[in-house]
Design a protein around this motif. Structure first.
Motif, PDB file in Angstrom:
ATOM      1  N   ILE A 187      -1.579   2.401  10.835  1.00  0.00           N
ATOM      2  CA  ILE A 187      -1.756   1.094  11.447  1.00  0.00           C
ATOM      3  C   ILE A 187      -2.241   1.275  12.877  1.00  0.00           C
ATOM      4  CG2 ILE A 187      -0.051  -0.062   9.981  1.00  0.00           C
ATOM      5  CD1 ILE A 187       1.910   0.041  12.360  1.00  0.00           C
ATOM      6  N   ALA A 188      -3.114   0.382  13.309  1.00  0.00           N
ATOM      7  CA  ALA A 188      -3.605   0.396  14.687  1.00  0.00           C
ATOM      8  C   ALA A 188      -3.278  -0.953  15.308  1.00  0.00           C
ATOM      9  CB  ALA A 188      -5.104   0.659  14.725  1.00  0.00           C
ATOM     10  N   THR A 189      -2.424  -0.961  16.308  1.00  0.00           N
ATOM     11  CA  THR A 189      -2.002  -2.201  16.949  1.00  0.00           C
ATOM     12  C   THR A 189      -1.937  -1.998  18.458  1.00  0.00           C
ATOM     13  OG1 THR A 189       0.406  -1.866  17.109  1.00  0.00           O
ATOM     14  CG2 THR A 189      -0.461  -2.512  14.955  1.00  0.00           C
ATOM     15  N   ARG A 190      -1.825  -3.097  19.185  1.00  0.00           N
ATOM     16  CA  ARG A 190      -1.684  -2.997  20.640  1.00  0.00           C
ATOM     17  C   ARG A 190      -0.307  -2.498  21.047  1.00  0.00           C
ATOM     18  NH1 ARG A 190      -3.441  -8.869  22.498  1.00  0.00           N
ATOM     19  NH2 ARG A 190      -2.168  -9.318  20.653  1.00  0.00           N
ATOM     20  N   GLY A 191       0.617  -2.426  20.096  1.00  0.00           N
ATOM     21  CA  GLY A 191       1.951  -1.919  20.389  1.00  0.00           C
ATOM     22  C   GLY A 191       2.883  -2.969  20.944  1.00  0.00           C
ATOM     23  N   ASN A 192       2.450  -4.235  20.953  1.00  0.00           N
ATOM     24  CA  ASN A 192       3.292  -5.307  21.495  1.00  0.00           C
ATOM     25  C   ASN A 192       4.397  -5.728  20.542  1.00  0.00           C
ATOM     26  OD1 ASN A 192       1.637  -5.329  23.732  1.00  0.00           O
ATOM     27  ND2 ASN A 192       0.338  -6.977  22.986  1.00  0.00           N
ATOM     28  N   THR A 193       4.156  -5.554  19.246  1.00  0.00           N
ATOM     29  CA  THR A 193       5.130  -5.937  18.227  1.00  0.00           C
ATOM     30  C   THR A 193       5.657  -4.692  17.543  1.00  0.00           C
ATOM     31  OG1 THR A 193       3.956  -8.015  17.827  1.00  0.00           O
ATOM     32  CG2 THR A 193       5.524  -7.294  16.135  1.00  0.00           C
ATOM     33  N   PRO A 194       6.953  -4.416  17.606  1.00  0.00           N
ATOM     34  CA  PRO A 194       7.496  -3.240  16.914  1.00  0.00           C
ATOM     35  C   PRO A 194       7.226  -3.335  15.413  1.00  0.00           C
ATOM     36  CG  PRO A 194       9.125  -4.213  18.403  1.00  0.00           C
ATOM     37  CD  PRO A 194       8.002  -5.195  18.307  1.00  0.00           C
ATOM     38  N   HIS A 195       6.967  -2.207  14.789  1.00  0.00           N
ATOM     39  CA  HIS A 195       6.769  -2.228  13.332  1.00  0.00           C
ATOM     40  C   HIS A 195       8.002  -1.657  12.647  1.00  0.00           C
ATOM     41  CE1 HIS A 195       6.080   2.087  12.568  1.00  0.00           C
ATOM     42  NE2 HIS A 195       5.469   2.127  13.746  1.00  0.00           N
ATOM     43  N   ALA A 196       8.147  -2.039  11.386  1.00  0.00           N
ATOM     44  CA  ALA A 196       9.356  -1.679  10.637  1.00  0.00           C
ATOM     45  C   ALA A 196       9.094  -0.596   9.603  1.00  0.00           C
ATOM     46  CB  ALA A 196       9.905  -2.928   9.944  1.00  0.00           C
ATOM     47  N   PHE A 197       8.003   0.154   9.737  1.00  0.00           N
ATOM     48  CA  PHE A 197       7.629   1.117   8.709  1.00  0.00           C
ATOM     49  C   PHE A 197       8.169   2.516   8.965  1.00  0.00           C
ATOM     50  CE2 PHE A 197       3.942  -1.859   9.212  1.00  0.00           C
ATOM     51  CZ  PHE A 197       4.242  -2.656   8.118  1.00  0.00           C
ATOM     52  N   GLY A 198       8.764   2.727  10.147  1.00  0.00           N
ATOM     53  CA  GLY A 198       9.307   4.040  10.461  1.00  0.00           C
ATOM     54  C   GLY A 198       8.250   5.124  10.409  1.00  0.00           C
ATOM     55  N   ASP A 199       8.626   6.272   9.828  1.00  0.00           N
ATOM     56  CA  ASP A 199       7.679   7.382   9.756  1.00  0.00           C
ATOM     57  C   ASP A 199       6.832   7.346   8.488  1.00  0.00           C
ATOM     58  OD1 ASP A 199       9.572   8.028   7.873  1.00  0.00           O
ATOM     59  OD2 ASP A 199      10.157   9.940   8.787  1.00  0.00           O
ATOM     60  N   LYS A 200       6.861   6.202   7.779  1.00  0.00           N
ATOM     61  CA  LYS A 200       6.034   6.075   6.572  1.00  0.00           C
ATOM     62  C   LYS A 200       4.564   5.882   6.911  1.00  0.00           C
ATOM     63  CE  LYS A 200       9.748   3.964   3.837  1.00  0.00           C
ATOM     64  NZ  LYS A 200      10.178   2.728   3.120  1.00  0.00           N
ATOM     65  N   VAL A 201       4.285   5.436   8.142  1.00  0.00           N
ATOM     66  CA  VAL A 201       2.900   5.233   8.566  1.00  0.00           C
ATOM     67  C   VAL A 201       2.641   6.026   9.846  1.00  0.00           C
ATOM     68  CG1 VAL A 201       2.847   2.898   7.584  1.00  0.00           C
ATOM     69  CG2 VAL A 201       3.377   3.208  10.024  1.00  0.00           C
ATOM     70  N   ASP A 202       1.373   6.331  10.075  1.00  0.00           N
ATOM     71  CA  ASP A 202       0.953   6.787  11.387  1.00  0.00           C
ATOM     72  C   ASP A 202       0.611   5.548  12.202  1.00  0.00           C
ATOM     73  OD1 ASP A 202       1.176   9.531  10.826  1.00  0.00           O
ATOM     74  OD2 ASP A 202      -0.779   9.506   9.819  1.00  0.00           O
ATOM     75  N   LEU A 258       0.835  -1.205   0.000  1.00  0.00           N
ATOM     76  CA  LEU A 258       0.000   0.000   0.000  1.00  0.00           C
ATOM     77  C   LEU A 258       0.871   1.258   0.000  1.00  0.00           C
ATOM     78  CD1 LEU A 258      -2.730  -1.089   2.579  1.00  0.00           C
ATOM     79  CD2 LEU A 258      -3.144  -0.583   0.157  1.00  0.00           C
ATOM     80  N   LEU A 259       1.948   1.232   0.798  1.00  0.00           N
ATOM     81  CA  LEU A 259       2.851   2.380   0.846  1.00  0.00           C
ATOM     82  C   LEU A 259       3.539   2.593  -0.508  1.00  0.00           C
ATOM     83  CD1 LEU A 259       4.460   1.771   4.355  1.00  0.00           C
ATOM     84  CD2 LEU A 259       2.887   3.627   3.738  1.00  0.00           C
ATOM     85  N   GLU A 260       3.970   1.499  -1.134  1.00  0.00           N
ATOM     86  CA  GLU A 260       4.617   1.601  -2.448  1.00  0.00           C
ATOM     87  C   GLU A 260       3.689   2.242  -3.477  1.00  0.00           C
ATOM     88  OE1 GLU A 260       6.007  -2.190  -3.736  1.00  0.00           O
ATOM     89  OE2 GLU A 260       7.236  -2.528  -1.941  1.00  0.00           O
ATOM     90  N   LYS A 261       2.395   1.985  -3.318  1.00  0.00           N
ATOM     91  CA  LYS A 261       1.419   2.513  -4.275  1.00  0.00           C
ATOM     92  C   LYS A 261       0.945   3.921  -3.913  1.00  0.00           C
ATOM     93  CE  LYS A 261      -0.257  -1.908  -6.011  1.00  0.00           C
ATOM     94  NZ  LYS A 261      -0.131  -1.574  -7.464  1.00  0.00           N
ATOM     95  N   GLY A 262       1.490   4.477  -2.837  1.00  0.00           N
ATOM     96  CA  GLY A 262       1.215   5.863  -2.521  1.00  0.00           C
ATOM     97  C   GLY A 262       0.038   6.121  -1.611  1.00  0.00           C
ATOM     98  N   TYR A 263      -0.484   5.080  -0.986  1.00  0.00           N
ATOM     99  CA  TYR A 263      -1.588   5.292  -0.056  1.00  0.00           C
ATOM    100  C   TYR A 263      -1.091   5.909   1.249  1.00  0.00           C
ATOM    101  CZ  TYR A 263      -4.582   2.484  -3.082  1.00  0.00           C
ATOM    102  OH  TYR A 263      -5.310   2.021  -4.149  1.00  0.00           O
ATOM    103  N   GLN A 264      -1.949   6.645   1.902  1.00  0.00           N
ATOM    104  CA  GLN A 264      -1.673   7.166   3.236  1.00  0.00           C
ATOM    105  C   GLN A 264      -2.164   6.124   4.232  1.00  0.00           C
ATOM    106  OE1 GLN A 264      -3.054  11.177   3.893  1.00  0.00           O
ATOM    107  NE2 GLN A 264      -3.138  10.880   6.114  1.00  0.00           N
TER     108      GLN A 264
END
Length: 295
Positions: free
Chosen positions: A31-46, A22-28
């Motif tokens: 992600i909504a998570t419990r925060g238990n698993t770190p994500h690897a998207f950096g500042d590309k996602v809110d 989705l990010l590659e295709k330019g979508y904004q």
């Protein structure tokens, strides 16, 4: 304007692949998570911290303060989860996309088609034991009969790839490399799977094209277990010692008692090209063999 997409989950496996695509295709993307698993998207996602199963969680305040072109729910497992999504997000999104499962289907059949489980006519029995499959059946039923917004569900078989955290295919590759006996219930039952990257591509394609309804997503064909064993032998470069016991084999994740595969012709007719098993499963076995040998 970039489409604003909320992903519930999305930090692991094909959910993660879907977010990246989705990010590659330019979508904004948010992600909504419990925060238990770190994500690897950096500042590309809110990132919103949210327990999507807790109706009182403070994260809902931020989720419901936005409008979403689409919501991709990868963490809904029960009718309660589904009703909470309806309660919180009606009026805040245009369309829901929901990860369901081949487990909604029941019984022995020559390939499951979407019509083999109809959530519009299914009756939820409050006394029934809620297994994984029953939970998905009930969630689909709630979405399709109670939601005021369009719903699209993806019914997936076992999903495989090099980063499959369940390591189900890796189990067989390790057994083959180590020349250990593999056990199955039967040799001639037909099965199919889907590659994680192709599942993500299909999900994003359905979101892009705003398709509604129910879609099986799998390889376009099915194979007997004995063919899988042949491919495994080719991939590990060793003969496989296999026992077909005629009995349940709970430690063998691909062992089933009858044909279990999806017919994904509907998705193909809509215009998405699915791969055959041989196109991706053989190379995947070789990749996993290299992982095992390089440990």
């Amino acid at each position: 304007m970039k489409k604003n997409i909320l992903v519930l989950g999305g930090t692991k496996f094909f959910g993660k692949k879907t977010v990246n695509l989705l990010l590659e295709k330019g979508y904004q993307v948010t992600i909504a998570t419990r925060g238990n698993t770190p994500h690897a998207f950096g500042d590309k996602v809110d990132h919103i911290i949210l327990d999507a199963r807790d109706g009182f969680h403070e994260g809902w305040r931020e989720v419901t303060s936005h409008s979403w072109h689409a919501v991709f729910d990868n963490v809904c497992y029960t009718k309660e989860d589904a009703r909470l999504i309806i309660e919180k997000l009606q009026g805040n999104m245009e369309q829901l996309f929901f990860t369901s499962s081949m487990a909604v289907y029941q019984g022995d059949k020559d390939g499951y088609e979407e019509s083999d489980f109809d959530p519009f006519t299914y009756t939820i029995d409050p006394e029934k034991n809620v297994t994984y499959g029953e939970g998905k059946r009930q969630a689909e039923t709630v979405f399709y009969t109670e939601a005021p917004f369009p719903v699209t569900s993806f019914r997936l078989p076992i999903v495989l790839d090099t980063d499959d955290y369940t390591e189900r295919l890796l189990y067989y590759v390790e057994k083959g490399v180590n020349e250990e006996t593999i056990r199955f219930q039967y040799s001639d039952v037909l099965v199919n799977y889907v590659k994680g990257s192709e599942a993500a591509e299909a999900i994003v394609w359905l979101i892009e094209h705003e398709k509604e309804g129910i879609f099986n997503i799998s390889s376009r064909d099915a194979i007997p277990v004995q063919t899988f064993i042949q491919w495994l032998e080719e991939g590990v470069g060793k003969p496989i010692q296999v026992v077909y016991s005629g009995q349940p084999e709970p430690d063998s994740p691909f062992s089933v008692k009858h044909d279990q595969y999806l017919v994904s012709d509907k998705l193909i007719r809509e215009g998405f090209e699915l791969s055959t098993l041989e196109e991706w499963l053989k190379p995947l076995i070789r990749e996993l063999r290299a992982q095992v040998e390089n440990k």
